[in-house]
Motif scaffolding. Structure first.
Motif, mmCIF file in Angstrom:
data_model
loop_
_atom_site.group_PDB
_atom_site.id
_atom_site.type_symbol
_atom_site.label_atom_id
_atom_site.label_comp_id
_atom_site.label_asym_id
_atom_site.label_seq_id
_atom_site.Cartn_x
_atom_site.Cartn_y
_atom_site.Cartn_z
ATOM 1 N N ASP A 125 3.494 -17.305 -13.578
ATOM 2 C CA ASP A 125 2.121 -16.905 -13.907
ATOM 3 C C ASP A 125 1.884 -15.430 -13.607
ATOM 4 O O ASP A 125 1.222 -14.722 -14.370
ATOM 5 N N GLN A 126 2.428 -14.939 -12.497
ATOM 6 C CA GLN A 126 2.263 -13.529 -12.133
ATOM 7 C C GLN A 126 2.948 -12.617 -13.143
ATOM 8 O O GLN A 126 2.409 -11.568 -13.513
ATOM 9 N N TYR A 128 3.477 -13.279 -16.302
ATOM 10 C CA TYR A 128 2.689 -13.289 -17.535
ATOM 11 C C TYR A 128 1.376 -12.524 -17.387
ATOM 12 O O TYR A 128 0.918 -11.896 -18.338
ATOM 13 N N GLU A 129 0.789 -12.551 -16.222
ATOM 14 C CA GLU A 129 -0.433 -11.774 -16.006
ATOM 15 C C GLU A 129 -0.127 -10.275 -16.125
ATOM 16 O O GLU A 129 -0.879 -9.518 -16.756
ATOM 17 N N TYR A 131 2.327 -8.990 -17.804
ATOM 18 C CA TYR A 131 2.666 -8.796 -19.217
ATOM 19 C C TYR A 131 1.393 -8.628 -20.048
ATOM 20 O O TYR A 131 1.285 -7.708 -20.855
ATOM 21 N N LYS A 132 0.430 -9.508 -19.814
ATOM 22 C CA LYS A 132 -0.855 -9.417 -20.517
ATOM 23 C C LYS A 132 -1.544 -8.089 -20.195
ATOM 24 O O LYS A 132 -2.056 -7.412 -21.095
ATOM 25 N N ASN A 133 -1.562 -7.709 -18.937
ATOM 26 C CA ASN A 133 -2.181 -6.434 -18.541
ATOM 27 C C ASN A 133 -1.499 -5.255 -19.220
ATOM 28 O O ASN A 133 -2.154 -4.285 -19.598
ATOM 29 N N SER A 136 -2.071 -6.256 -23.673
ATOM 30 C CA SER A 136 -3.234 -6.816 -24.379
ATOM 31 C C SER A 136 -4.094 -5.757 -25.056
ATOM 32 O O SER A 136 -4.820 -6.066 -26.004
ATOM 33 N N VAL A 160 -0.468 -21.256 -18.600
ATOM 34 C CA VAL A 160 -0.972 -19.882 -18.551
ATOM 35 C C VAL A 160 -1.856 -19.524 -19.740
ATOM 36 O O VAL A 160 -2.443 -18.444 -19.747
ATOM 37 N N TRP A 180 -0.606 -17.107 -27.344
ATOM 38 C CA TRP A 180 -1.562 -16.864 -26.270
ATOM 39 C C TRP A 180 -2.538 -15.799 -26.759
ATOM 40 O O TRP A 180 -2.188 -14.620 -26.852
ATOM 41 N N TRP A 182 -5.203 -13.111 -26.771
ATOM 42 C CA TRP A 182 -5.658 -12.144 -25.783
ATOM 43 C C TRP A 182 -7.025 -11.552 -26.126
ATOM 44 O O TRP A 182 -7.521 -10.700 -25.408
#
Length: 183
Positions: A125-126, A128-129, A131-133, A136, A160, A180, A182
């Motif tokens: 999860d960390q 992917y977070e 990665y999103k940051n 996105s 996630v 996912w 965003w």
């Protein structure tokens, strides 16, 4: 506690390759595949570097050792990994949010892996977070395909925020395309 950051060095990329090989489908037992999941693609150092030059990979480090990663691919990466071209071909045919995936600005999860000793600690999860940051602001969503036999990976991706948007069969494997959103 793992440090999560963008891959920067040749050592980072080699750490990704080492962890990838350790968790490759051809190297893990049926029991491990079922319980912990697996990765299906092996990259060459040159391929990984070429991908990195287009969009950076996110890694987790413990004591300077790569213990997790999420690889990044874009439309510009399409032809760099020949075994993944059929995945992009699938994306050209599938619709998401009212239009073909190919008509969106999307980022492909080239692969995700967490080392055996770090599983169950929230590192997936960390990663992917982070990665999103990282991405996105540039892309509307992240997308990938997961072997349906990789039930642990499917469940973790759903957790996630990924949703299954398409399923298909190949001769040797059934696949789920997950996205996912965003936005």
């Amino acid at each position: 506690m793992a440090q999560i950051r963008i891959a920067k060095t040749a050592s980072d990329l080699q750490g990704i390759l080492d962890l990838q090989w350790e968790n490759h489908l051809s190297r893990v037992s049926d029991e491990v595949r079922q319980a912990d999941g697996f990765v299906t693609v092996r990259h060459t150092p040159e391929q990984l570097l070429a991908l990195q030059s287009i969009a950076p990979h996110v890694i987790a480090l413990e004591e300077d050792q790569v213990v997790g990663y999420v690889l990044a691919m874009t439309k510009a990466s399409r032809d760099l990994i020949p075994v993944l071209i059929p995945m992009f071909d699938q994306f050209d045919q599938v619709y998401y949010k009212g239009k073909k995936i190919a008509d969106h600005d999307y980022l492909v999860i080239g692969q995700v892996c967490v080392g055996k000793n770090q599983r169950g600690k929230g590192l997936f999860d960390q990663l992917y977070e982070a990665y999103k940051n990282q991405f996105s602001g540039q892309f509307s969503f992240a997308i990938t395909e997961i072997a349906k036999s990789n039930t642990r990976s499917l469940a973790a991706h759903r957790r996630v925020g990924f949703e299954v948007i398409h399923e298909f069969e190949e001769v040797t494997q059934s696949w789920a395309i997950v996205a996912w959103d965003w936005k």
